[in-house]
Design an enzyme around this catalytic site. Sequence first.
Site, PDB file in Angstrom:
ATOM      1  N   MET D   1       0.841  -1.187   0.000  1.00 41.87           N
ATOM      2  CA  MET D   1       0.000   0.000   0.000  1.00 41.87           C
ATOM      3  C   MET D   1       0.882   1.245   0.000  1.00 41.87           C
ATOM      4  O   MET D   1       1.789   1.367   0.805  1.00 41.87           O
ATOM      5  CB  MET D   1      -0.912   0.000   1.225  1.00 41.87           C
ATOM      6  CG  MET D   1      -1.979  -1.084   1.164  1.00 41.87           C
ATOM      7  SD  MET D   1      -3.124  -0.782  -0.222  1.00 41.87           S
ATOM      8  CE  MET D   1      -4.440  -1.934   0.191  1.00 41.87           C
ATOM      9  N   CYS D   2       0.603   2.142  -0.867  1.00 39.14           N
ATOM     10  CA  CYS D   2       1.473   3.283  -1.095  1.00 39.14           C
ATOM     11  C   CYS D   2       0.593   4.525  -1.257  1.00 39.14           C
ATOM     12  O   CYS D   2      -0.586   4.521  -0.922  1.00 39.14           O
ATOM     13  CB  CYS D   2       2.278   3.062  -2.371  1.00 39.14           C
ATOM     14  SG  CYS D   2       3.033   1.416  -2.480  1.00 39.14           S
TER      15      CYS D   2
END
Lengths: 302, 302, 302, 302
Positions: D1-2
């Site tokens: 997740m970014c």
Amino acid sequence: MCRFLCYKGPELLLSDLLYRPKNSLILQSYKSRERKEPLNGDGFGIGWYTAQSSPTPCTFTSITPAWNNQNLRRLSDHVKSSCFFAHVRAASPGMRVCETNCHPFQNGRYLWMHNGIIEGFSQIKRRLRESLPDRLYNTIEGTTDSEHAFAVFLNLLGDPDLPHSANEIGQVLIETVHQLERWTAETKSTAPSYYNFAVTDGHNIAAIRYVSDPTMEPASLYYSAGGKYQCVEGECQFAHCHLGERSVVIASERLNENDSDWIRVAPNHLLIVNEELETRVALMEIERHGSRVETSSLYGRG
Amino acid sequence: MCRFLCYKGPELLLSDLLYRPKNSLILQSYKSRERKEPLNGDGFGIGWYTAQSSPTPCTFTSITPAWNNQNLRRLSDHVKSSCFFAHVRAASPGMRVCETNCHPFQNGRYLWMHNGIIEGFSQIKRRLRESLPDRLYNTIEGTTDSEHAFAVFLNLLGDPDLPHSANEIGQVLIETVHQLERWTAETKSTAPSYYNFAVTDGHNIAAIRYVSDPTMEPASLYYSAGGKYQCVEGECQFAHCHLGERSVVIASERLNENDSDWIRVAPNHLLIVNEELETRVALMEIERHGSRVETSSLYGRG
Amino acid sequence: MCRFLCYKGPELLLSDLLYRPKNSLILQSYKSRERKEPLNGDGFGIGWYTAQSSPTPCTFTSITPAWNNQNLRRLSDHVKSSCFFAHVRAASPGMRVCETNCHPFQNGRYLWMHNGIIEGFSQIKRRLRESLPDRLYNTIEGTTDSEHAFAVFLNLLGDPDLPHSANEIGQVLIETVHQLERWTAETKSTAPSYYNFAVTDGHNIAAIRYVSDPTMEPASLYYSAGGKYQCVEGECQFAHCHLGERSVVIASERLNENDSDWIRVAPNHLLIVNEELETRVALMEIERHGSRVETSSLYGRG
Amino acid sequence: MCRFLCYKGPELLLSDLLYRPKNSLILQSYKSRERKEPLNGDGFGIGWYTAQSSPTPCTFTSITPAWNNQNLRRLSDHVKSSCFFAHVRAASPGMRVCETNCHPFQNGRYLWMHNGIIEGFSQIKRRLRESLPDRLYNTIEGTTDSEHAFAVFLNLLGDPDLPHSANEIGQVLIETVHQLERWTAETKSTAPSYYNFAVTDGHNIAAIRYVSDPTMEPASLYYSAGGKYQCVEGECQFAHCHLGERSVVIASERLNENDSDWIRVAPNHLLIVNEELETRVALMEIERHGSRVETSSLYGRG
């Protein structure tokens, strides 16, 4: 001892000068021809001006070698500039390889590079630093003689926001060497110091080829001012061109084997390039005699 | 093409072998003598066993050159081991310099290094990967031919937790080359592949000096098994010693100029070192003829 | 503001303390509980002693965050030590993230860490440096207040090769703060300085929890001296144990939720641990009043 | 997740969007608001187009965190672009932090970013790779699900040198998700996959906000298309403007608190931006039912 390159002229891709010449600066990062030790793999840096964005240059530095850095490769293939500096480093013994020690050093509009070594630097470091006003004392981030010499230059220059001519910048560069030599002479050191410095404000460039002991050979330095630099079908050269399209390249080594392209800067001479790309070479008369240093002003001879 | 070093013997400081010899591996990172191009500056790695802590080795790798890495310098001055591998890398064209491509590669108790290149690797990569079970397929993190060859070795080895003799490890190493050669032969490639591999489980070491074209010279490889390795007053050599104090060093280049210390591994030969530090050299009979590869087992000749 | 950890006791794997506790230092590198800003991701460092190899510690530092560094992970899983320091950094504004600014700093047998900030450091940097003899002046490689404070400590300590007791080291640590406070007071600064320092020679440890303004809360600091530190089935705690198996942990934050394991160091107190693992806590009476600093010796109160 | 950001509009300094907004992407690298875990410190990357230099974008990536990278800071203060992508990474468990795993990924004229995770990626990796032609198979340098998904996209796109409309690019993006979902369905995995992808050829942008399980919330995604983006006296906002001066920003999080600037992309919707900066949002009807995946074409509804 390192290798460096300066460019001023029509806007071109950095890779045209950094990667494409036969003896490119990137090649010099591991196979330089005019140093006894061919390796300059202790990091690198580039600094370039894009007048439309900012009067200050952008710099990109890294502690990894230039020859395998993908960011450098990609930036060079996309960034165009009409004035840039590039440097591949061979760290002097005891000097750490970290980003704060990478050239070119930047302060306001100025870029600074060094190829050489100030002998006995640790013995003059303290008095050098003490001579600096706080605004410069506190900007020093690394440990190199090179960055400290830049601070001396900036101190002698005065207000960095005022415009300075190429002649003035050149004169201050000579005074910087003179000052460094005076401090070194006070330590009674007799070992030679090597000061190939280059400095620019984005408009003018000054560079010197200097060794403090006249019986020694200074580090190599060349320049080319013959025409427009062009890469056509793998051949990179300086083409004859109309006025206003000229370019100047200053480099530790000749970038190609076409010797007529290159003029060797004579030992202990200053080279200046002004905004109109006019070049001028002048003898620097600084000599260390024991603890005494003699100098003459740049224009004092005529 | 890279340079590497293996050690097995009495516990010693890594720096005694990595930094102190006249032609140390660290020196070879920029000035190797037996490669046409002397530079091996595209990162490095070390792996060492400390039996009292763990049966698996500890590895330390970096993308910066070995000659200026301070962490390597400090670790080498403090870490002792009786079995370690070290590698300085010269990345093959197109191979990225990133930690996942640094040797030695580690899997469980095993370390693996490669000095060479599998010609046409991109053409066999797909079938190589397809031959792997998931447990190995998914451990591959980089893109090198070297790491992929290690996966082939591990697949042929079978259960990595079972003990394997030096002979068995050597035999699997030969089968690995054989398998790689068969795939390469299927591509009709005629360019030579260079396979100087070294592998260890911390107890036994196997290393080969091999090129697929018998008219070519494989990359250099030497070993020394004469005595205990010692550095006394700046002189590093293999001293005569009592039984049980012997050491074995396998290295791409001789570490000193005392030629009587070193035996050149003959082309296309396997060298194995067992737990008792006994060494054995055997001919590898693998030959690529067009799309056909002929081999003979290590012990099948007599 | 950073987080740190000191260990002295029976030899253990670094990972037992760095990774396995519920609130491990590695977790604190991004999720610290007792700082307003939980992030300490501007590089890290570890330093450990292995008496059998060398009286000087080995250090490993990096500018990448502790939580994703594979070399740290592997070293921690293989290196055992009976005395080590570890630090995760949150760089103060204006301070560069480079290896030369990573803690712990090392000089000879000594390691030094800092969690805090010397307010107005740039205003005292010059006189601080001038106070140093050349042997210390020229060892400074970075720009942090922390490394400069270490140089002041070493200067006050005298010959670093002489043995010093825990009491002496603690006393010099207090004098260091006193000296820093005197210089700061001269600048008329009224902003508070935070000095959580830890120092060791591998045998003794001294650490302080200090803020120059008594109305402020210093950075958090705890210690545990109750027994042997053990990780059993995922639970890490201090077990009751026989004499001679005790361990001491000093840490910016409690490593687990077992509050009875931890003693909070009172504000402006010194904690010392001697070779026999005896701990002692003493009040530091230093107070900055305008440009005047008052102090009392560690043992001057009777 | 970014977290990521896309810009298309009048040429502006990268820093205006990366650093100056109240909730800038650089701030999101350690303090993101709409992820449970606020940290995105596992490296970063930017990619930008400068039409006058090249049709391909320039990318700059690093494994160090965005918040303390000086090269990023300086580049952002000097580089102007009318179309760029930026990404701060939170590495999925087991995924290495190395440059080859940094987003945005680049291939020819295309850039690709991902915020999410393909559940059970290791189980579909083999068949995914087998589906690729050699020209794509051999360009994969890292190990992320994201880079592999990009290869699937490029394979479905066909000749990357042909011009493709925003609609076509959007349609191929949906087909990419569809293909990934089919492979995942074959593994009988029931865990949800998160596919917030963004892709551009420098002229058109397509981005999706998607989770395979309709009962879950996909990762956040917003866009703004109201006017020209401007930073005046520290306030960054979208100003009303003349036609032809509009800009579009697509971002994982709203960059400021002026909610009227931002439109939330609905779950499982595609957003496309064409060369004229016209935006269009469409429902993606892909659903995983056990081992079956149902889809409907982008334009099949109207």
